[in-house]
Design an enzyme around this catalytic site. Sequence first.
Site, PDB file in Angstrom:
ATOM      1  N   PRO A 217       0.793  -1.238   0.000  1.00  0.00           N
ATOM      2  CA  PRO A 217       0.000   0.000   0.000  1.00  0.00           C
ATOM      3  C   PRO A 217       0.824   1.285   0.000  1.00  0.00           C
ATOM      4  CG  PRO A 217      -0.003  -0.983   2.176  1.00  0.00           C
ATOM      5  CD  PRO A 217       0.696  -1.962   1.275  1.00  0.00           C
ATOM      6  N   PHE A 218       2.147   1.185   0.197  1.00  0.00           N
ATOM      7  CA  PHE A 218       2.978   2.393   0.202  1.00  0.00           C
ATOM      8  C   PHE A 218       4.152   2.237  -0.764  1.00  0.00           C
ATOM      9  CE2 PHE A 218       0.798   2.222   4.283  1.00  0.00           C
ATOM     10  CZ  PHE A 218       0.170   3.453   4.279  1.00  0.00           C
ATOM     11  N   GLU A 235       4.258  -0.123   5.251  1.00  0.00           N
ATOM     12  CA  GLU A 235       4.060   0.574   6.539  1.00  0.00           C
ATOM     13  C   GLU A 235       3.921   2.079   6.381  1.00  0.00           C
ATOM     14  OE1 GLU A 235       6.078   0.866  11.018  1.00  0.00           O
ATOM     15  OE2 GLU A 235       7.034  -0.351   9.464  1.00  0.00           O
ATOM     16  N   LYS A 251       4.960  -4.362  13.747  1.00  0.00           N
ATOM     17  CA  LYS A 251       5.863  -5.267  14.456  1.00  0.00           C
ATOM     18  C   LYS A 251       5.181  -6.617  14.471  1.00  0.00           C
ATOM     19  CE  LYS A 251       9.725  -3.560  15.396  1.00  0.00           C
ATOM     20  NZ  LYS A 251       9.815  -3.270  13.976  1.00  0.00           N
TER      21      LYS A 251
END
Length: 436
Positions: A217-218, A235, A251
């Site tokens: 997504p990034f 992230e 994490k």
Amino acid sequence: MRSVKKYEVANIHLFKQQLLEWSKRYDEITWLDSNNYQQNHSRFDAVLALQAFTLIKTDYVHAFDKLQEYQQTTKDWIFGYLSYDLKNDVEQLKSNNLDLLDFPELYFFQPQKLIFIKNNEVEFQYLRIVDDEMDSDFKEIHILEINTLKRAAPSQKGEIQSRISPSQYLERIQELMAHIHRGDIYEANFCQEFYLEDTSIEPFQVFKDLNAISLSPFATFFKWENNYLLSASPERYLQKKGNKIISQPIKGTARRDENETIDLRIAKELEEDLKERSENIMIVDLVRNDLSHTAKKGSVKVEELCKIYSFRQVHQMISTVTSELADGIPPVEVLRSTFPMGSMTGAPKISAMKIIEELEVSKRGLYSGAVGYFTPEGDFDFNVVIRSILFNANSNYVSFSVGGAITAKSVPQKEYEECLLKSKAMREVLLNGIKE
């Protein structure tokens, strides 16, 4: 300052390929793509920023002050990155490890050309000095022949090497755990670099390959002159939407499996893993503390705790922490007071950063930093630079780093195996895409 024009596109998947191919002519490129991943906070599906009108490039000294002045002066869209070593501006630390990438420690530019994609609509926002090019650019992009997008046959050249051996990695994890048992820290993110020297890659194709197998997504393609970032990051570091601040630390990592039953079981085991949950919760506490420095009293909240998100390559444990920004706080101050992100440092943050600086061999640079943008209104959105390949085309140096959180319950061999899992996609695309 900007002229705006909207176009409808029938095949947005093809148009995105054509758009990135067309961008090759420019020296400054930022491509951010959410890959249609269903998330709650994105303002667009993808954006392409091109051709610097103004820019700022600096080392860490007073870097955040310089960025704040630049952001407030332009009052426009700016795109760029914060390298991990800006920690030296925030906390007066040092970075003395090996650096063969030689990227600036902070870089932002004000693009002349901006192209946003949302659903099947494409919006061009060009500075007025180039707004007469919108129609011709759209036409040129839209008619790019598909055969120009075919993949060149790869050749095998170069060998991926590690900065430290597996045995050295295990020894350093033991040293970190000794610090934890002494009470110096209770969690640290330890990273290692893999690299290729005297090797040229085709950055656009490597990015396409990396994005195709990750669909994160990034995802980010970032070029400035002869420096490249090819990122499949899952992230988000930090987002500002009005007065709301959103952080989504990761994490906890587990592999995917082609068998649906086994895959669901792996995700469930990750969700219930006490070690992984403790890692995540420690960082959530750190993020809550970081956000409190700029938040209205009592506004810091944990909206999601240890939720499992599934990506093409891995399952991830992600938490969502939010706050309401206190009055009078400049946007850049929110970044300064939370940087570097807790998921890439450890806790307590300053002690962890000092210890990992001693034990790591390579300077992190842009790896575990952040790439993103500011809007004219002062909102922003930044990812965490992980699952990424860095390339200096002047020196023909290729680098990617991976790491993981070390706690008192860590098993060094399992931590090393997790690093290999995280490096799988980068290895695959590099071994398939090295040029003669």
